[in-house]
Design a protein around this motif. Structure first.
Motif, PDB file in Angstrom:
ATOM      1  N   MET A  40       1.045  -1.064   0.069  1.00 59.60           N
ATOM      2  CA  MET A  40      -0.011   0.063   0.101  1.00 59.60           C
ATOM      3  C   MET A  40       0.904   1.152   0.009  1.00 59.60           C
ATOM      4  N   ALA A  41       2.149   1.404   0.551  1.00 57.99           N
ATOM      5  CA  ALA A  41       2.669   2.392   0.725  1.00 57.99           C
ATOM      6  C   ALA A  41       3.297   2.888  -0.469  1.00 57.99           C
ATOM      7  N   GLN A  42       3.590   2.056  -1.468  1.00 55.39           N
ATOM      8  CA  GLN A  42       4.018   2.251  -2.920  1.00 55.39           C
ATOM      9  C   GLN A  42       3.317   3.387  -3.448  1.00 55.39           C
ATOM     10  N   GLN A  43       2.038   3.705  -3.046  1.00 63.64           N
ATOM     11  CA  GLN A  43       1.262   4.512  -3.858  1.00 63.64           C
ATOM     12  C   GLN A  43       2.026   6.103  -3.712  1.00 63.64           C
ATOM     13  N   LEU A  44       2.855   6.216  -2.753  1.00 60.83           N
ATOM     14  CA  LEU A  44       3.376   7.522  -2.719  1.00 60.83           C
ATOM     15  C   LEU A  44       4.401   7.692  -3.597  1.00 60.83           C
TER      16      LEU A  44
END
Length: 174
Positions: A101-105
Motif C-alpha cells: 500500500m505504501a508504494q502509492q506514495l
C-alpha cells in the motif's frame, strides 16, 4: 504652503526610490526561492529515483503474484474445499495489497488506481467463480472456474495495470 511643497520635493522621490528598491528585492527573493527549490529537487533525484523504481517493481510484482494462475499455485492445498480456497485467495490478496500500500506514495495516482482496479477485479472474479460452486466442493472445481473466467476475457485488468506501469516507468526513466 511653501514648506509643504519643499517636503513633497524630497518625500516623493524618496518614496519612489523605496518602491523601486522593494520591487527589486522582492523579485530577487522570489527568483532565489525558485532557484533554491530547483537545487533541492535536483539534489533529491539520486535518492528518490531508486525508491520510485522500487515502487514500480513492487507493484508489478504484486500484480504478477495476483494473477489467478500464480495465486492458485501458491494458495491451493490438497483436500481444500472451495470455500476454504476462496477465503485463502481473498486473504492472500488483501495481505499482499496491504503490504504494498505504501508504494502509492511513489507512483502516480492514475497508476495506483489501475493497481486497485486490478485487485478489485480479481476479488470479484474469485467471488463470482465461488458463487458457481458449492461451499463443500473440491477446491479444484473452484480453480477451474476461476481460470475459465479469467481466460475468457481478452484484456484483464491485471494485464492493463502492468502495461500502464511499464508505460509510465518508461516515460519517467526515458
Amino acid at each position: 504652503m511653501e514648506v509643504f511643497l519643499e517636503i513633497l520635493k524630497f518625500t516623493v522621490p524618496t518614496l519612489i526610490a523605496l518602491a523601486v528598491v522593494y520591487l527589486i528585492i522582492a523579485r530577487f527573493l522570489k527568483h532565489e526561492e525558485v532557484r533554491q527549490h530547483y537545487s533541492i529537487r535536483k539534489a533529491m533525484i539520486p535518492t528518490v529515483t531508486p525508491v520510485k523504481l522500487t515502487a514500480y517493481e513492487r507493484l508489478t510484482l504484486f500484480l504478477e503474484r495476483m494473477q489467478p494462475e500464480s495465486l492458485l499455485l501458491r494458495t491451493q492445498e490438497p483436500h481444500m474445499t472451495s470455500i476454504a480456497l476462496q477465503s485463502a485467495l481473498l486473504s492472500t490478496i488483501r495481505l499482499e495489497f496491504e503490504h504494498n500500500m505504501a508504494q502509492q506514495l511513489y507512483v502516480s495516482d492514475e497508476a495506483f488506481v489501475f493497481v486497485k482496479n486490478a485487485k478489485e477485479s480479481t476479488v470479484q472474479l474469485i467471488n463470482m467463480a465461488a458463487a458457481q460452486c458449492q461451499p463443500n466442493d473440491d477446491a479444484s472445481k473452484l480453480s477451474m472456474k476461476i481460470m475459465e473466467m479469467y481466460y475468457a476475457s481478452e484484456n484483464t485488468p491485471t494485464k492493463l495495470a502492468i502495461d500502464f506501469l511499464k508505460k509510465e516507468i518508461k516515460s519517467f526513466v526515458g
